[in-house]
Enzyme design. Sequence first.
Site, PDB file in Angstrom:
ATOM      1  N   HIS A   1       0.810  -1.214   0.000  1.00 54.30           N
ATOM      2  CA  HIS A   1       0.000   0.000   0.000  1.00 54.30           C
ATOM      3  C   HIS A   1       0.848   1.271   0.000  1.00 54.30           C
ATOM      4  CE1 HIS A   1      -3.381   2.617   1.655  1.00 54.30           C
ATOM      5  NE2 HIS A   1      -3.940   1.996   0.625  1.00 54.30           N
TER       6      HIS A   1
ATOM      7  N   LYS B   1       3.192   4.360  -1.286  1.00 53.22           N
ATOM      8  CA  LYS B   1       3.316   5.200  -2.469  1.00 53.22           C
ATOM      9  C   LYS B   1       4.662   5.922  -2.356  1.00 53.22           C
ATOM     10  CE  LYS B   1      -1.352   4.860  -1.880  1.00 53.22           C
ATOM     11  NZ  LYS B   1      -1.960   4.209  -0.713  1.00 53.22           N
TER      12      LYS B   1
ATOM     13  N   ASP C   1      17.079   9.649  -8.490  1.00 52.67           N
ATOM     14  CA  ASP C   1      18.508   9.919  -8.285  1.00 52.67           C
ATOM     15  C   ASP C   1      18.907   9.891  -6.810  1.00 52.67           C
ATOM     16  OD1 ASP C   1      18.858  10.120 -10.999  1.00 52.67           O
ATOM     17  OD2 ASP C   1      18.732  12.307 -11.049  1.00 52.67           O
TER      18      ASP C   1
ATOM     19  N   HIS D   1      -9.256  11.340   0.286  1.00 53.11           N
ATOM     20  CA  HIS D   1      -8.348  10.198   0.419  1.00 53.11           C
ATOM     21  C   HIS D   1      -7.080  10.573   1.182  1.00 53.11           C
ATOM     22  CE1 HIS D   1      -5.903   6.757  -1.374  1.00 53.11           C
ATOM     23  NE2 HIS D   1      -6.974   6.154  -0.889  1.00 53.11           N
TER      24      HIS D   1
ATOM     25  N   LYS E   1      -4.500  11.195   4.046  1.00 54.10           N
ATOM     26  CA  LYS E   1      -4.271  10.521   5.328  1.00 54.10           C
ATOM     27  C   LYS E   1      -3.283  11.371   6.127  1.00 54.10           C
ATOM     28  CE  LYS E   1      -4.373   6.886   2.020  1.00 54.10           C
ATOM     29  NZ  LYS E   1      -5.649   6.329   2.107  1.00 54.10           N
TER      30      LYS E   1
ATOM     31  N   ASP F   1      -1.779  19.790  17.631  1.00 57.69           N
ATOM     32  CA  ASP F   1      -1.502  21.108  18.227  1.00 57.69           C
ATOM     33  C   ASP F   1      -0.918  22.094  17.222  1.00 57.69           C
ATOM     34  OD1 ASP F   1      -2.438  20.135  20.616  1.00 57.69           O
ATOM     35  OD2 ASP F   1      -0.448  19.719  21.445  1.00 57.69           O
TER      36      ASP F   1
END
Length: 483
Positions: free
Chosen positions: A224, A226, A231, A401, A403, A408
């Site tokens: 899952h 990404k 380089d 979508h 996340k 604070d």
Amino acid sequence: MDQITQIIAVLGVFLYWLILGGVATRIVIKRRSVGVSFSWLLIIYFLPFVGVIAYLLFGELHLGKARSSRSKAMYKPYADWFSALYQHNAHQPERQSDYASSISKLCDVQLNIPSLTANELVLQQTPEQILNSIISDINHAETLIDMEFYIWHPGGLADEVAIALINASNRGVSVKLLLDAAGSRLFFKSSWPSKMRNAGINVVAALKVSPLRMFFRRMDLRLHRKIVVIDNTVGYTGSMNLVDPKCFKQSDGVGEWIDIMVRITGPVVPVMNTVSAWDWEVETNERILPDMPPEAHCTDTSSLVQAIPSGPGMPEEVIHQVLLQSLYQAEHKIIITTPYFVPSEQLLDALVTASLRGVDVNIIIPRKNDSTMVKWASSSFFTELLAAGVTIHQFNGGLLHTKSVLIDEEHCLIGTVNMDMRSLWLNFELTLAVDDVKFAARLGQLVQAYMDDSDILTDEEWQQRPMYKRFIEQVFYLFSPLL
């Protein structure tokens, strides 16, 4: 003949209850959370045969014999690589805030990965900005490009990324592409894999799904993460898959997916690349450990970042532990954005307790969800949250979508992790803990825009929902630890 039939029937029933008792005993001795154990016990006792088979296939974290053997052999070289970072000049624990210090100590023990400063972070929030930025960096790549995604969906700007990768490979850049086999199944059915391979790109499907493999590995285990690394100096991670929302799931009726990515330069990029190298080796048995980061130099815009990977072969629940620690430390305000909100018992308790002790707790979720099961399971927690004073924002602008967790307005977690047990216990994930007030302020502006485009769910409105919805919520609540 009748007597033989009766004996066979009795033996069959005895054998079934023996298997049932054995599976139930194993569920108990695994010592997982009470909710997870209870849900599985319900399934195996109320769904004869099917429940036992379901547990054997999906109840435990089986990575597979080959991958498990590779992972064990990989521990020392990767641990040595990460340990060397403690001598790097970017490891400056004296720069950590109180928020970062406790999380860093937890990661030191659990992962042996230090926090590193001297990173430059750019928060990107539109598909055009994200994909065009990735394309631009690919076009300037000189030596290597490593990419891994859960979903690559052909169409729109995603195809422009594919063309840029092919062009990069044609000019001599080493390109590796690791994609989850289930999440990217439409990509693997398209013409793009053959085009890429013909151009010299190494395209690999991770965690392939087939009827035969289900007997050797848990089938719903997913890659899952990404990650884009170019380089070994430029990196991307966040919530966005390699998709153009204008061409992705348009028939689901939830609107376009709303995501963010962070573009990163600095010493944490090789750390991300090493996480990607781990996934590559687990899948291919090919070791390509990246170079260590060069000497770092802090600026007024530098951020201190802790990379936190999780998944099979890594310490269990490490991101769950980091998330709990962040919630416990909050003094004034918590803002969480997640598309799939099915919290563990501990997370629910942490959120309720934070609100009761005076912290302003905000949860932003999409009004429309692409998962019916998650929608009902998520709703089953609203009564307790609202009663404790938690504010639930239902986002109207599409399938949110993103996340993220903002604490604070000073410290944040951002990455690939949903607030559900699948992300926190099962999948290969990556979260960045960013200790930078300036970056937190930029994230704060974005989540405030999300809240401005949301409706607040009031306790009065919630109490007026019909009885049939309450019943459905309770049914899904029983199985929420498994979603």
